[in-house]
Design an enzyme around this catalytic site. Structure first.
Site, PDB file in Angstrom:
ATOM      1  N   LYS A   1      18.444  42.758  -1.408  1.00  0.00           N
ATOM      2  CA  LYS A   1      18.645  43.563  -0.927  1.00  0.00           C
ATOM      3  C   LYS A   1      17.529  44.092  -1.017  1.00  0.00           C
ATOM      4  O   LYS A   1      16.721  45.137  -1.393  1.00  0.00           O
ATOM      5  CB  LYS A   1      19.525  44.790  -2.406  1.00  0.00           C
ATOM      6  CG  LYS A   1      20.784  44.271  -2.955  1.00  0.00           C
ATOM      7  CD  LYS A   1      21.514  44.461  -0.923  1.00  0.00           C
ATOM      8  CE  LYS A   1      23.088  44.218  -1.282  1.00  0.00           C
ATOM      9  NZ  LYS A   1      23.430  43.574  -0.419  1.00  0.00           N
TER      10      LYS A   1
ATOM     11  N   THR B   1      15.692  38.161   5.904  1.00  0.00           N
ATOM     12  CA  THR B   1      15.392  38.699   7.376  1.00  0.00           C
ATOM     13  C   THR B   1      13.407  38.162   6.904  1.00  0.00           C
ATOM     14  O   THR B   1      13.180  37.552   8.555  1.00  0.00           O
ATOM     15  CB  THR B   1      14.987  40.195   7.462  1.00  0.00           C
ATOM     16  OG1 THR B   1      15.825  40.733   7.635  1.00  0.00           O
ATOM     17  CG2 THR B   1      13.954  39.894   8.740  1.00  0.00           C
TER      18      THR B   1
ATOM     19  N   TRP C   1      20.795  26.644  -0.793  1.00  0.00           N
ATOM     20  CA  TRP C   1      20.766  26.446  -1.474  1.00  0.00           C
ATOM     21  C   TRP C   1      20.559  25.930  -2.947  1.00  0.00           C
ATOM     22  O   TRP C   1      21.714  24.961  -3.580  1.00  0.00           O
ATOM     23  CB  TRP C   1      22.110  28.112  -1.989  1.00  0.00           C
ATOM     24  CG  TRP C   1      22.142  29.074  -0.773  1.00  0.00           C
ATOM     25  CD1 TRP C   1      22.732  29.304   0.351  1.00  0.00           C
ATOM     26  CD2 TRP C   1      21.263  29.856  -1.482  1.00  0.00           C
ATOM     27  NE1 TRP C   1      22.387  30.390   0.714  1.00  0.00           N
ATOM     28  CE2 TRP C   1      22.011  30.807   0.210  1.00  0.00           C
ATOM     29  CE3 TRP C   1      20.200  30.373  -2.559  1.00  0.00           C
ATOM     30  CZ2 TRP C   1      21.004  32.230  -0.336  1.00  0.00           C
ATOM     31  CZ3 TRP C   1      19.657  31.561  -2.111  1.00  0.00           C
ATOM     32  CH2 TRP C   1      19.798  32.337  -0.715  1.00  0.00           C
TER      33      TRP C   1
ATOM     34  N   ARG D   1      15.648  28.616   1.264  1.00  0.00           N
ATOM     35  CA  ARG D   1      17.105  28.688   1.252  1.00  0.00           C
ATOM     36  C   ARG D   1      17.950  28.273   3.041  1.00  0.00           C
ATOM     37  O   ARG D   1      18.462  28.081   3.492  1.00  0.00           O
ATOM     38  CB  ARG D   1      18.212  29.740   1.210  1.00  0.00           C
ATOM     39  CG  ARG D   1      18.106  31.088   2.308  1.00  0.00           C
ATOM     40  CD  ARG D   1      18.986  32.497   2.248  1.00  0.00           C
ATOM     41  NE  ARG D   1      20.333  32.506   3.322  1.00  0.00           N
ATOM     42  CZ  ARG D   1      20.845  33.800   3.225  1.00  0.00           C
ATOM     43  NH1 ARG D   1      20.327  34.821   2.878  1.00  0.00           N
ATOM     44  NH2 ARG D   1      21.497  33.160   4.581  1.00  0.00           N
TER      45      ARG D   1
ATOM     46  N   GLY E   1      15.349  42.504   1.678  1.00  0.00           N
ATOM     47  CA  GLY E   1      14.532  42.057   3.163  1.00  0.00           C
ATOM     48  C   GLY E   1      14.404  40.538   2.712  1.00  0.00           C
ATOM     49  O   GLY E   1      14.318  39.862   4.187  1.00  0.00           O
ATOM     50  N   GLY E   2      14.712  40.165   1.945  1.00  0.00           N
ATOM     51  CA  GLY E   2      14.370  38.637   1.600  1.00  0.00           C
ATOM     52  C   GLY E   2      14.717  37.959   3.037  1.00  0.00           C
ATOM     53  O   GLY E   2      13.976  37.032   3.533  1.00  0.00           O
TER      54      GLY E   2
ATOM     55  N   HIS F   1      20.573  32.494  -5.063  1.00  0.00           N
ATOM     56  CA  HIS F   1      20.122  33.513  -5.887  1.00  0.00           C
ATOM     57  C   HIS F   1      19.532  32.754  -6.720  1.00  0.00           C
ATOM     58  O   HIS F   1      19.307  34.242  -8.163  1.00  0.00           O
ATOM     59  CB  HIS F   1      20.005  34.699  -5.850  1.00  0.00           C
ATOM     60  CG  HIS F   1      21.216  35.644  -4.057  1.00  0.00           C
ATOM     61  ND1 HIS F   1      20.255  36.295  -3.139  1.00  0.00           N
ATOM     62  CD2 HIS F   1      22.136  35.995  -3.821  1.00  0.00           C
ATOM     63  CE1 HIS F   1      20.949  35.725  -2.499  1.00  0.00           C
ATOM     64  NE2 HIS F   1      22.296  36.374  -2.628  1.00  0.00           N
TER      65      HIS F   1
END
Length: 97
Positions: free
Chosen positions: A16, A21, A66, A61, A18-19, A71
């Site tokens: 949440k 993008t 991953w 990623r 902007g990671g 995350h």
């Protein structure tokens, strides 16, 4: 940052912020001597060092998937990245900062 040396950028994705993008821009829109190679329809891109065919300069990623889990936080990345890079056949002796 020495792209031709052994330096690796490890992208810590924080949800949440902007990671996604920003991570996508790292592999697709930065003007580099040897840009990341992205195939149409695939999420991962190959971000190889100039003159190299295997060693990567980016751990994210969008370049390695991953590899340390969905995350992964700082603690997980700190313990996982060296082993994940070794499995990928990338040069050793890295210092995680």
């Amino acid at each position: 940052f020495d792209m031709r040396g052994r330096d690796v950028i490890v992208f810590l994705h924080i949800q949440k912020t902007g990671g996604t993008t920003f991570g996508r821009h790292l592999v697709r829109n930065i003007h580099l001597e040897q840009p990341c190679y992205c195939r149409a329809g695939q999420k991962k891109c190959a971000c190889h060092r100039p003159g190299g065919d295997k060693d990567t300069w980016l751990f994210s990623r969008f370049s390695t998937g991953w590899s340390c889990g969905l995350h992964a936080d700082w603690t997980e990345l700190t313990s996982c990245v060296p082993a994940a890079m070794e499995r990928r056949g990338c040069a050793g002796n890295r210092t995680l900062r």
